[in-house]
Design an enzyme around this catalytic site. Structure first.
Site, PDB file in Angstrom:
ATOM      1  N   SER A  68     -10.282 -17.743  39.704  1.00 52.14           N
ATOM      2  CA  SER A  68     -10.902 -18.286  40.915  1.00 52.14           C
ATOM      3  C   SER A  68     -10.081 -17.950  42.163  1.00 52.14           C
ATOM      4  O   SER A  68      -9.032 -17.314  42.087  1.00 52.14           O
ATOM      5  CB  SER A  68     -11.060 -19.796  40.779  1.00 52.14           C
ATOM      6  OG  SER A  68     -11.982 -20.082  39.767  1.00 52.14           O
ATOM      7  N   HIS A  69     -10.567 -18.449  43.284  1.00 53.94           N
ATOM      8  CA  HIS A  69     -10.016 -18.100  44.599  1.00 53.94           C
ATOM      9  C   HIS A  69      -8.513 -18.356  44.720  1.00 53.94           C
ATOM     10  O   HIS A  69      -7.966 -19.304  44.152  1.00 53.94           O
ATOM     11  CB  HIS A  69     -10.743 -18.906  45.682  1.00 53.94           C
ATOM     12  CG  HIS A  69     -10.510 -20.388  45.536  1.00 53.94           C
ATOM     13  ND1 HIS A  69      -9.489 -21.044  46.168  1.00 53.94           N
ATOM     14  CD2 HIS A  69     -11.156 -21.311  44.790  1.00 53.94           C
ATOM     15  CE1 HIS A  69      -9.518 -22.316  45.841  1.00 53.94           C
ATOM     16  NE2 HIS A  69     -10.519 -22.507  44.993  1.00 53.94           N
ATOM     17  N   ASP A  70      -7.860 -17.476  45.447  1.00 55.76           N
ATOM     18  CA  ASP A  70      -6.455 -17.641  45.827  1.00 55.76           C
ATOM     19  C   ASP A  70      -5.486 -17.647  44.634  1.00 55.76           C
ATOM     20  O   ASP A  70      -4.404 -18.242  44.728  1.00 55.76           O
ATOM     21  CB  ASP A  70      -6.259 -18.910  46.672  1.00 55.76           C
ATOM     22  CG  ASP A  70      -7.075 -18.848  47.946  1.00 55.76           C
ATOM     23  OD1 ASP A  70      -6.782 -17.999  48.796  1.00 55.76           O
ATOM     24  OD2 ASP A  70      -8.038 -19.639  48.070  1.00 55.76           O
TER      25      ASP A  70
ATOM     26  N   THR B   6     -13.209 -14.138  41.642  1.00 56.71           N
ATOM     27  CA  THR B   6     -13.929 -14.500  42.864  1.00 56.71           C
ATOM     28  C   THR B   6     -13.261 -13.882  44.099  1.00 56.71           C
ATOM     29  O   THR B   6     -13.389 -12.683  44.318  1.00 56.71           O
ATOM     30  CB  THR B   6     -14.109 -16.025  42.966  1.00 56.71           C
ATOM     31  OG1 THR B   6     -12.836 -16.653  43.074  1.00 56.71           O
ATOM     32  CG2 THR B   6     -14.882 -16.572  41.761  1.00 56.71           C
TER      33      THR B   6
END
Ligand SMILES: CC(C)(COP(=O)(O)OP(=O)(O)OC[C@H]1O[C@@H](n2cnc3c(N)ncnc32)[C@H](O)[C@@H]1OP(=O)(O)O)[C@@H](O)C(=O)NCCC(=O)NCCS
Length: 173
Positions: free
Chosen positions: A89-91, A71
């Protein structure tokens, strides 16, 4: 296609690019350094079916296999291998030469240390921006585990929720 050792390959195809297709992180790092010593140049392979935002940064020589999704705000270190059908996923941050086996799901704010091996079908719960969930360098997570908290370097953890199997990580593949 001829089978060549590194010396022969470098002579016959000077400045050729290469990808190290080995799942074991330590072995992949060693073979990659060796190939570079012969003047060969690392090349990344990202399958056309991979879905990713433009906010994903890749180091040199990464492999991202079919069906994976990354993402946003993700760092993928050099020589990382992301096998088929993973989600990141994010980060998230993947340290150099980390491996995700098929079907791994990393929720947001997960940091995977250098040379860690995450086995097939593992789910890693999210951390937070202030307190990412950290899997230490060289740690092995056994197939099918659910990681619910951070683990230090050099462990083998398995199960749901993941718990220590061994203090020093073993050969994961
Ligand atoms: C965790 C792992 C690294 C351990 O390997 P190992 O050191 O050879 O472990 P062993 O097979 O000797 O098993 C030791 C014990 O752990 C258990 N165990 C092994 N892997 C396990 C796993 N993934 N989850 C739960 N328990 C596991 C075994 O049942 C055994 O238990 P016992 O002593 O009660 O019989 C390995 O089993 C694993 O899961 N590797 C990842 C495989 C993978 O994802 N491959 C993808 C290839 S693309």
């Amino acid at each position: 296609m001829p089978l060549l050792n590194l010396e022969e390959a470098a002579k016959r195809f000077p400045n050729a690019s290469f990808t190290t297709a080995v799942g074991n992180p330590a072995l992949r790092a060693k073979l990659t350094e060796k190939a570079k010593q012969f003047g060969l140049v690392e090349h990344s392979l990202i399958h056309p079916t991979v879905i990713r935002s433009r906010h994903v940064r890749f180091g040199a020589g990464v492999v991202v296999c079919a069906g994976s999704t990354l993402t946003t705000d993700i760092e993928v270190g050099k020589g990382v291998q992301i096998n088929i059908n993973c989600s990141v996923s994010h980060d998230c941050v993947l340290g150099d030469y980390a491996t995700l086996a098929p079907g791994v799901h990393l929720c947001g704010n997960v940091h995977v240390g250098r040379g860690a091996y995450i086995g097939a079908g593992v789910v890693v719960k999210n951390g937070t921006p202030d307190r990412p969930l950290v899997i230490g360098p060289g740690t092995v997570v056994g197939a099918g585990a659910c990681v619910t908290k951070s683990w230090e370097a050099g462990l083998t953890v398995v199960g749901v929720p993941a718990a220590i199997l061994r203090q020093r990580s073993c050969n994961a593949t």
